[in-house]
Design an enzyme around this catalytic site. Structure first.
Site, short mmCIF file in Angstrom:
data_model
loop_
_atom_site.label_atom_id
_atom_site.label_comp_id
_atom_site.label_asym_id
_atom_site.label_seq_id
_atom_site.Cartn_x
_atom_site.Cartn_y
_atom_site.Cartn_z
N GLY A 1 48.03 48.54 46.82
CA GLY A 1 47.33 47.36 46.28
C GLY A 1 46.34 46.81 47.30
CG ASP B 1 54.47 41.13 47.53
OD1 ASP B 1 53.52 40.46 47.07
OD2 ASP B 1 55.11 41.96 46.86
NE ARG C 1 50.72 23.97 26.84
CZ ARG C 1 51.41 23.32 25.90
NH1 ARG C 1 52.74 23.37 25.90
NH2 ARG C 1 50.77 22.64 24.97
CG HIS D 1 45.94 41.65 40.13
ND1 HIS D 1 46.71 41.69 38.99
CD2 HIS D 1 46.32 42.72 40.88
CE1 HIS D 1 47.50 42.74 39.04
NE2 HIS D 1 47.28 43.39 40.17
NE ARG E 1 46.57 43.11 45.05
CZ ARG E 1 47.09 44.05 44.23
NH1 ARG E 1 48.38 44.05 43.97
NH2 ARG E 1 46.32 44.98 43.72
CB THR F 1 52.84 44.07 52.14
OG1 THR F 1 53.50 42.97 51.51
CG2 THR F 1 53.41 44.16 53.53
O1 F6P Z 1 52.89 44.84 46.36
C1 F6P Z 1 51.96 43.85 46.19
C2 F6P Z 1 51.83 43.48 44.75
O2 F6P Z 1 50.80 42.53 44.66
C3 F6P Z 1 53.10 42.96 44.10
O3 F6P Z 1 53.36 41.61 44.37
C4 F6P Z 1 52.81 43.25 42.64
O4 F6P Z 1 54.01 43.43 41.91
C5 F6P Z 1 52.05 44.51 42.69
O5 F6P Z 1 51.43 44.58 43.95
C6 F6P Z 1 51.00 44.61 41.60
O6 F6P Z 1 50.42 45.86 41.67
P1 F6P Z 1 49.17 46.35 40.82
O7 F6P Z 1 47.94 45.87 41.52
O8 F6P Z 1 49.29 47.83 40.84
O9 F6P Z 1 49.29 45.75 39.46
#
Ligand code: F6P
Length: 341
Positions: A10, A127, A265, A271, A274, A125
């Site tokens: 990811g 996470d 709600r 994403h 990220r 990561t």
């Molecule tokens: O491992 C990081 C992460 O963001 C997790 O928190 C999440 O479950 C996963 O990647 C999502 O992955 P993808 O981008 O493949 O949907």
């Protein structure tokens, strides 16, 4: 030396700062040359590369994503494996590889190093779940984005006298939920490490409502309520065969509404956490890790990854990073839970 860099798994804010740090120090101090593999291990297996001269990394540490592209390709699938990869690297004149990735990437890098390939790692990561480093870049940015979003949910929750449930990332560990929940003053934080009953969640929600607050619940995507056995997943598996998570917030909001009568709600941040510009902390950490990875190559420290210990960048074997997840310890959860309700 001619060094190849890949980003795998990811994406994560700070990947480009690692690439820039490695390329700039490698060219300036070591006289090395760099290439990037496109889309993680796929580029390594197929020999799909792009040259990385100094100007190619100009100004990229503030860019989100990765200029090299990424994928969840397993280098041992199909035509992959050590001999094919070794041959590809030889054909391209590449002496060593810097692999930037999470547990899956580092596990693959370990197998390839054990087979004689020259690889060093940079942990990644969002996470923050890798045990052998204090923090991973991207985590700070994700917490900042989540906190800003949750602050916004709070004002709409207060206006409508609703309970707002915010779902953040965190497949196996709840660091993003813990930190963004504490920062935003959540009335309950639900994480994969802690099984909590819906009865308890509703008690916290009602206590907050009875004090005149609009209840705010932050939940990690991997949270498993006490009455369930596995994380909520309704979207099948990813390419590594892992359940695609997401959607537990909807279940929790529904259950809170049914049990308490408080209109609720759910918002899944997904994403957004990220994407985009990395924080200053992540840029600095990522740049330092990239620079240190080049030193690892220069010193031939194959099979090691760079890691943050306190404020120092150190090296640990791939083994140390694999197998053990960095979970939220009980005392950190208990500390946060004092303020719930
Ligand atoms: O491992 C990081 C992460 O963001 C997790 O928190 C999440 O479950 C996963 O990647 C999502 O992955 P993808 O981008 O493949 O949907």
């Amino acid at each position: 030396m001619r060094i190849g860099i890949l980003t795998s798994g990811g994406d994560c804010p700070g990947l480009n700062a690692v690439i820039r740090g490695a390329v700039l120090k490698g060219i300036k101090v070591g006289g090395h040359e760099f290439v990037g593999f496109r889309d993680g291990w796929r580029g390594v297996v197929e020999g799909d590369i792009v040259e990385l001269p100094r100007h190619s990394v100009r100004g990229i540490s503030k860019q989100g994503g990765t200029i090299l592209g990424t994928s969840r390709t397993n280098p041992f699938d199909g035509d992959g494996g050590p001999s094919r990869i070794g041959q590809t690297l030889e054909n391209l004149g590449i002496d060593a590889v810097i692999a930037i990735g999470g547990e899956g990437t580092l596990a693959a890098a370990k197998r390839l190093t054990d087979a004689g390939l020259k690889i060093v790692g940079v942990p990644k990561t969002v996470d923050n779940d890798l045990d052998a480093t204090d923090y991973t870049f991207g985590f700070d940015t994700a917490v900042q984005i989540a906190t800003e979003a949750i602050d916004r949910l709070r004002t709409t929750g207060e206006s409508h006298h609703r309970c707002m449930v915010a779902e953040v990332m965190g497949r196996n560990v709840g660091w993003i939920a813990l930190h963004s929940g504490m920062a935003s003053g959540a009335h309950a934080i639900l994480i994969p490490e802690q099984q909590v009953s819906m009865e308890q969640v509703c008690n916290w929600v009602l206590t907050a409502r009875d004090r005149g607050r609009a209840p705010l619940v932050v939940v990690a995507e991997g949270f498993v309520p006490a009455h369930l056995k596995a994380p909520h997943s309704e979207r099948g598996l990813d390419t590594f065969g892992r359940a695609r998570l997401g959607g537990i917030a909807d279940q929790i909001a529904l259950s809170i509404e049914e049990r308490t009568g408080i209109e609720s709600r759910a918002t899944v941040l997904g994403h957004i956490q990220r994407g985009g510009v990395p924080s200053a902390f992540d840029r600095v950490l990522a740049t330092r890790l990239g620079m240190a990875a080049v030193d690892s190559v220069t010193q031939g420290l194959w099979g090691t990854m760079v890691s943050l210990n306190g404020t120092n960048i150190e090296r640990v074997g791939f083994d140390a990073a694999l197998g053990n997840l960095k979970r939220v310890p009980q005392d950190r959860y208990d500390e946060a839970a004092i303020l719930f309700g």
